[in-house]
Design a protein around this motif. Structure first.
Motif, PDB file in Angstrom:
ATOM      1  N   VAL A  91     -11.593 -41.888 -13.913  1.00  0.00           N
ATOM      2  CA  VAL A  91     -11.180 -41.944 -13.229  1.00  0.00           C
ATOM      3  C   VAL A  91     -10.212 -43.079 -12.653  1.00  0.00           C
ATOM      4  N   LEU A  92     -10.967 -44.302 -13.126  1.00  0.00           N
ATOM      5  CA  LEU A  92      -9.636 -44.958 -12.705  1.00  0.00           C
ATOM      6  C   LEU A  92      -8.712 -45.299 -13.794  1.00  0.00           C
ATOM      7  N   LEU A  93      -9.171 -44.940 -14.984  1.00  0.00           N
ATOM      8  CA  LEU A  93      -7.721 -44.983 -15.553  1.00  0.00           C
ATOM      9  C   LEU A  93      -7.020 -44.174 -15.633  1.00  0.00           C
ATOM     10  N   ARG A  94      -7.287 -43.008 -15.243  1.00  0.00           N
ATOM     11  CA  ARG A  94      -6.498 -41.978 -15.229  1.00  0.00           C
ATOM     12  C   ARG A  94      -5.498 -42.514 -14.083  1.00  0.00           C
ATOM     13  N   ARG A  95      -6.082 -43.263 -12.897  1.00  0.00           N
ATOM     14  CA  ARG A  95      -5.057 -43.621 -11.951  1.00  0.00           C
ATOM     15  C   ARG A  95      -4.376 -44.467 -12.233  1.00  0.00           C
ATOM     16  N   SER A  96      -4.536 -45.674 -12.863  1.00  0.00           N
ATOM     17  CA  SER A  96      -4.086 -47.018 -13.654  1.00  0.00           C
ATOM     18  C   SER A  96      -2.779 -45.912 -14.439  1.00  0.00           C
ATOM     19  N   GLN A  97      -3.060 -45.035 -14.745  1.00  0.00           N
ATOM     20  CA  GLN A  97      -1.557 -44.254 -15.372  1.00  0.00           C
ATOM     21  C   GLN A  97      -0.901 -43.563 -14.426  1.00  0.00           C
ATOM     22  N   VAL A  98      -1.316 -42.573 -14.106  1.00  0.00           N
ATOM     23  CA  VAL A  98      -0.631 -41.847 -13.277  1.00  0.00           C
ATOM     24  C   VAL A  98       0.222 -43.007 -12.402  1.00  0.00           C
ATOM     25  N   ASN A  99       0.051 -44.225 -12.196  1.00  0.00           N
ATOM     26  CA  ASN A  99       1.080 -45.415 -11.111  1.00  0.00           C
ATOM     27  C   ASN A  99       1.795 -45.883 -12.465  1.00  0.00           C
ATOM     28  N   VAL A 100       1.229 -45.823 -13.759  1.00  0.00           N
ATOM     29  CA  VAL A 100       2.462 -45.868 -14.510  1.00  0.00           C
ATOM     30  C   VAL A 100       3.923 -45.074 -14.723  1.00  0.00           C
ATOM     31  N   ARG A 101       3.350 -43.579 -14.574  1.00  0.00           N
ATOM     32  CA  ARG A 101       4.061 -42.011 -14.451  1.00  0.00           C
ATOM     33  C   ARG A 101       4.869 -42.360 -13.569  1.00  0.00           C
TER      34      ARG A 101
END
Lengths: 189, 154
Positions: A91-101
């Motif tokens: 979940v953490l990884l996905r959240r940090s990737q969402v920020n990039v997107r």
């Protein structure tokens, strides 16, 4: 050190010592008999001993039913925590990737429609706090997973059941949300 | 404790005692099937989580135009698609699926540990059985998963 006579053997297992355990007849003698008597260094088949069961560390020697119950609860929680940690990291990884997107911007298309131009940077920068957190959590995850493996390797029925039950409980509790998140990114179109 | 080609081994349980070559062949076959089942189970769980989503598929908003389809797939903007999907999580069907997923997860964990313990018998035949079972299971079930998913999506 008020251990039984056989316990010093487990400290340095000689090849000869292990060979006797592989022999079918001696293994049978060890495994069967009274359910409480764990009179060997390392079991090689599943058993239900609750006496003299070594657990990971030198000081952690289970010697009574009460201690076995406590150890099972501890192992259960550890296994549940492990599942939670795995899903939490995702979940953490996905959240940090969402920020990039979020960096993507709308661009007018050729025939009037609006196209989304995405600058998708997969992965994180090496020197970011999110990556350090992920690394730390990864270390914890590796250590816990090795501990769980070593606990399962005691071949103790109670402890193995505790590991499995903890994994199930952790998965049941934590993956509820993950199931939702996975759907969006994978297939919703 | 090093790898060796023994013809006698005790696997997991007291009663699983192997002394004869025939028994060894049978054990290797059994371990091979266990490893194969483990791989199939993994793929099956992925497929199940896919069908979990098929239940909720109507909640997804269709792409507004053909042109932005590829972009919206890449984008998958979380705020807009998260809300409608979450409405459908409380259905009895998804709850049942979650229970099944949990049971399969426990089965997978236990099976994985069992296979690890089998490998730890340090018997070369058993080890080869586990590896071959994994290879076969992966080889057979992964194309199957691809077919199933494309079948469902089309």
């Amino acid at each position: 050190m008020d251990h039984m006579n056989h316990t010093p053997l487990q400290a340095e297992p000689t090849p000869n010592h292990h060979h006797t355990h592989v022999q079918p007849t001696t293994a049978h003698n060890h495994g069967g008999g009274d359910s409480g008597g764990g009179h060997m260094g390392m079991a090689m088949t599943f058993n239900l001993n609750y006496l003299n069961v070594p657990l990971l560390f030198e000081g952690l020697l289970i010697n009574s039913p009460g201690e076995m119950v406590a150890a099972c609860i501890g192992v259960f929680l550890l296994a549940a925590l492990y599942e939670g940690l795995k899903i939490g990291r995702e979940v953490l990884l996905r959240r940090s990737q969402v920020n990039v997107r979020y960096n993507s911007m709308p661009v007018p298309g050729a025939d009037g429609t609006v196209l989304m131009e995405t600058h998708k940077t997969v992965g994180q920068r090496m020197l970011s706090s999110a990556h350090f957190l992920q690394t730390l959590l990864h270390i914890i995850q590796v250590v816990i997973s090795y501990f769980l493996m070593l606990i399962f390797m005691t071949y103790n029925g109670y402890l193995c059941i505790a590991v499995a039950a903890g994994a199930g409980m952790g998965y049941f509790l934590f993956s509820w949300r993950k199931a939702v998140v996975v759907d969006i990114t994978e297939h919703c179109h | 404790m090093t790898f060796g080609v023994f013809s006698s081994v005790t696997l997991l349980f007291d009663f699983w005692d192997v002394h004869s070559p025939a028994g060894m062949v049978l054990s290797v076959l059994l371990v091979l099937l266990l490893a194969l089942f483990y791989e199939v189970l993994k793929v099956w769980r992925v497929w199940l989580s896919g069908s979990q989503l098929a239940v909720r598929a109507p909640a997804c908003t269709p792409p507004p135009s053909v042109h932005s389809e590829s972009a919206s797939m890449l984008e998958g903007s979380p705020e807009t698609s998260l809300a409608p999907v979450e409405l459908h999580t409380s259905g009895p069907n998804s709850w049942l699926l979650h229970v099944i997923q949990t049971a399969l997860h426990v089965l997978q964990v236990v099976l994985g540990y069992m296979l690890m313990l089998c490998v730890m018998s340090y018997n070369t035949w058993i080890f080869l059985g586990v590896v071959l079972g994994s290879v076969l299971g992966y080889f057979l079930s992964f194309p199957l998963l691809d077919q199933m998913q494309s079948f469902r999506l089309v």
